[in-house]
Design a protein around this motif. Structure first.
Motif, short mmCIF file in Angstrom:
data_model
loop_
_atom_site.label_atom_id
_atom_site.label_comp_id
_atom_site.label_asym_id
_atom_site.label_seq_id
_atom_site.Cartn_x
_atom_site.Cartn_y
_atom_site.Cartn_z
N VAL A 1 70.92 82.45 48.98
CA VAL A 1 69.81 82.64 48.06
C VAL A 1 68.65 81.80 48.59
N LYS A 2 67.45 82.41 48.66
CA LYS A 2 66.27 81.69 49.15
C LYS A 2 65.20 81.69 48.07
N VAL B 1 67.65 78.24 39.48
CA VAL B 1 68.94 78.35 40.17
C VAL B 1 69.79 77.14 39.77
N ARG C 1 75.49 80.90 49.11
CA ARG C 1 75.81 81.63 47.88
C ARG C 1 77.02 81.03 47.16
N SER D 1 64.70 85.90 48.32
CA SER D 1 65.74 86.88 48.63
C SER D 1 67.09 86.34 48.20
N LYS D 2 68.04 87.26 48.05
CA LYS D 2 69.43 86.88 47.80
C LYS D 2 70.31 87.98 48.36
N LEU E 1 61.98 83.59 43.61
CA LEU E 1 63.09 84.17 44.37
C LEU E 1 62.54 84.97 45.54
N ILE F 1 71.63 82.36 38.33
CA ILE F 1 70.22 82.58 38.62
C ILE F 1 69.59 83.17 37.36
#
Length: 96
Positions: free
Chosen positions: A63-64, A23, A86, A57-58, A55, A92
């Protein structure tokens, strides 16, 4: 499915579904010095930063990613989670 040897037997485990990513994001710059030259202030810019992880989640707001994980007794646990707004994420990249 993948199989993990535990003790003397093989145990079935779900396949790891999270992609490894890099990221690229923008961070603020702070300098608490006194500036005699305003040109020095004019040259100041924000910082481009990078984090690598998996990753989680997004969506349109965040974004996590996480960098550590473990499978214990067939259950996934994760650690070192980073949540990015975000608006600061610029790129990404999926890593192989």
């Amino acid at each position: 499915m993948i199989f993990i040897k535990r003790g003397g037997s093989m145990k079935k485990q779900n396949k790891f579904k999270y992609k490894q990513v890099r990221v690229t994001w923008i961070d603020i710059l702070n300098n608490n010095s006194w500036f005699d030259s305003l040109e020095d202030v004019d040259r100041m810019v924000y910082a481009f930063c990078q984090d690598t992880g998996y990753l989680y989640s997004k969506d349109s707001k965040m974004v996590k990613i996480f960098t550590s994980y473990s499978f214990d007794d067939g259950k996934l646990t994760i650690g070192n989670v980073t949540v990015f707004p975000r608006s600061v994420v610029k790129k990404i990249e999926v890593l192989k």
